[in-house]
Design a protein around this motif. Structure first.
Motif, PDB file in Angstrom:
ATOM      1  N   GLU A 176      49.521  37.495  62.805  1.00 44.63           N
ATOM      2  CA  GLU A 176      48.765  36.580  62.512  1.00 44.63           C
ATOM      3  C   GLU A 176      48.091  36.110  63.064  1.00 44.63           C
ATOM      4  OE1 GLU A 176      49.322  32.829  60.023  1.00 44.63           O
ATOM      5  OE2 GLU A 176      50.634  34.255  59.212  1.00 44.63           O
ATOM      6  N   LYS A 177      46.497  35.376  63.088  1.00 43.79           N
ATOM      7  CA  LYS A 177      45.501  34.866  63.896  1.00 43.79           C
ATOM      8  C   LYS A 177      44.827  34.076  63.033  1.00 43.79           C
ATOM      9  CE  LYS A 177      45.213  38.584  67.821  1.00 43.79           C
ATOM     10  NZ  LYS A 177      44.387  39.011  68.337  1.00 43.79           N
ATOM     11  N   ASN A 181      37.775  28.038  63.283  1.00 49.74           N
ATOM     12  CA  ASN A 181      37.771  27.034  61.918  1.00 49.74           C
ATOM     13  C   ASN A 181      39.253  27.440  60.251  1.00 49.74           C
ATOM     14  OD1 ASN A 181      35.537  26.852  61.842  1.00 49.74           O
ATOM     15  ND2 ASN A 181      34.448  29.237  60.412  1.00 49.74           N
ATOM     16  N   GLY A 182      40.372  27.895  61.184  1.00 46.28           N
ATOM     17  CA  GLY A 182      41.609  28.062  60.686  1.00 46.28           C
ATOM     18  C   GLY A 182      41.826  29.401  59.637  1.00 46.28           C
ATOM     19  N   GLN A 183      40.653  29.473  59.517  1.00 44.79           N
ATOM     20  CA  GLN A 183      41.326  30.821  58.338  1.00 44.79           C
ATOM     21  C   GLN A 183      41.543  32.213  59.242  1.00 44.79           C
ATOM     22  OE1 GLN A 183      37.044  32.243  57.418  1.00 44.79           O
ATOM     23  NE2 GLN A 183      38.302  34.332  56.903  1.00 44.79           N
ATOM     24  N   CYS A 203      41.501  36.636  53.727  1.00 44.42           N
ATOM     25  CA  CYS A 203      40.669  36.664  52.539  1.00 44.42           C
ATOM     26  C   CYS A 203      39.570  35.792  52.400  1.00 44.42           C
ATOM     27  CB  CYS A 203      42.230  35.692  51.224  1.00 44.42           C
ATOM     28  SG  CYS A 203      43.005  37.360  50.703  1.00 44.42           S
ATOM     29  N   ALA A 204      38.867  35.778  51.767  1.00 41.41           N
ATOM     30  CA  ALA A 204      37.322  34.529  51.701  1.00 41.41           C
ATOM     31  C   ALA A 204      37.282  34.733  50.335  1.00 41.41           C
ATOM     32  CB  ALA A 204      36.450  34.357  52.776  1.00 41.41           C
ATOM     33  N   LYS A 205      36.256  33.599  49.828  1.00 40.73           N
ATOM     34  CA  LYS A 205      36.055  33.556  48.170  1.00 40.73           C
ATOM     35  C   LYS A 205      36.422  34.570  47.032  1.00 40.73           C
ATOM     36  CE  LYS A 205      31.183  33.482  50.953  1.00 40.73           C
ATOM     37  NZ  LYS A 205      30.136  33.623  51.410  1.00 40.73           N
ATOM     38  N   ASN A 206      37.235  33.897  47.160  1.00 41.52           N
ATOM     39  CA  ASN A 206      38.504  34.978  45.739  1.00 41.52           C
ATOM     40  C   ASN A 206      38.422  36.279  46.591  1.00 41.52           C
ATOM     41  OD1 ASN A 206      39.407  32.834  44.603  1.00 41.52           O
ATOM     42  ND2 ASN A 206      37.542  32.397  44.004  1.00 41.52           N
TER      43      ASN A 206
END
Length: 238
Positions: A176-177, A181-183, A203-206
């Protein structure tokens, strides 16, 4: 008289023993045309210097493929909009993700059916070996990532080739990285008997995005640096 003008009297010291009243004359300078030529460097030194110059010239004038890429802007448009108004909009302005593509690779056009069934959004391949490729799939309705092992197994459910690769792999690693931006990204590396795969999932924008970089073992051994760069270039755009 013959002995006085003899060349041996000028250049040989043995003639000075015949008299004690005449001092010996200093030796005459050697004629200029007899001056030895300047010494040349050994042949091995010259060849070594020439080879080094050729090597330097070759490395500075032949850019590596690893230094030349194009950035692809992906929109992850739905199958309904693919090829329609959504597909014709400016991709850079509406992009949801980006990744690098090596110069010389070709884009494979993804059909609406394929986009609607397994979520493939984009794909590029090496024309010299089409199984050396990168592609991205996405699935809607995901707000966050599940545990690492679950995500990889779920991806394999809709990808038969990935199932086979995992089943016959010598090793499967996942970490895991987080980006600046902490994503969160899950990064997998699968070392198979005849194939190598790098996968990055986030994952981003659902939506869940999965970026794949695959290569047969000979191409992986040859292009590992390029393929790792391509893998690490993937990110979503907020």
């Amino acid at each position: 008289m013959a002995t006085i003008f003899s060349p041996s009297a000028l250049f040989s010291s043995s003639t000075t023993t015949t008299t004690t009243t005449t001092p010996p004359k200093p030796p005459l300078p050697a004629p200029s045309h007899l001056t030895p030529p300047p010494s040349k460097p050994p042949l091995t030194t010259t060849l070594t210097a020439t080879a080094a110059a050729i090597a330097i010239f070759s490395t500075t004038t032949s850019p590596s493929l690893a230094d030349t890429y194009q950035t692809y802007y992906g929109t992850a448009a739905s199958a309904a909009n693919y090829g329609g108004y959504g597909g014709n909009s400016n991709k850079k302005d509406s992009a949801e993700y980006i990744y690098d593509v090596p110069d010389g690779w070709k884009e494979r056009l993804v059909s609406k059916v394929e986009k609607g069934t397994n979520g493939t959004d984009s794909e590029f391949y090496n024309p010299k070996k089409k199984s050396e490729k990168e592609y991205l799939t996405y699935l809607a309705g995901f707000r966050q990532l599940a545990p690492k092992d679950s995500v990889l197994n779920n991806l394999a459910l809709s990808d038969v080739d990935l199932q086979d690769l995992i089943a016959s792999a010598d090793s499967v690693n996942g970490v895991e990285k987080k980006d600046e931006n902490g994503q969160v990204y899950y990064v997998y590396e699968i070392d198979g008997v005849a194939k190598h795969s790098l996968i990055s999932v986030t994952c981003a924008k659902n939506k869940l995005y999965a970026h794949f970089v695959n290569a047969p073992t000979p191409e992986w051994n040859r292009d590992e640096q390029i393929l790792r760069h391509v893998h690490e270039s993937f990110k979503t755009i907020n």
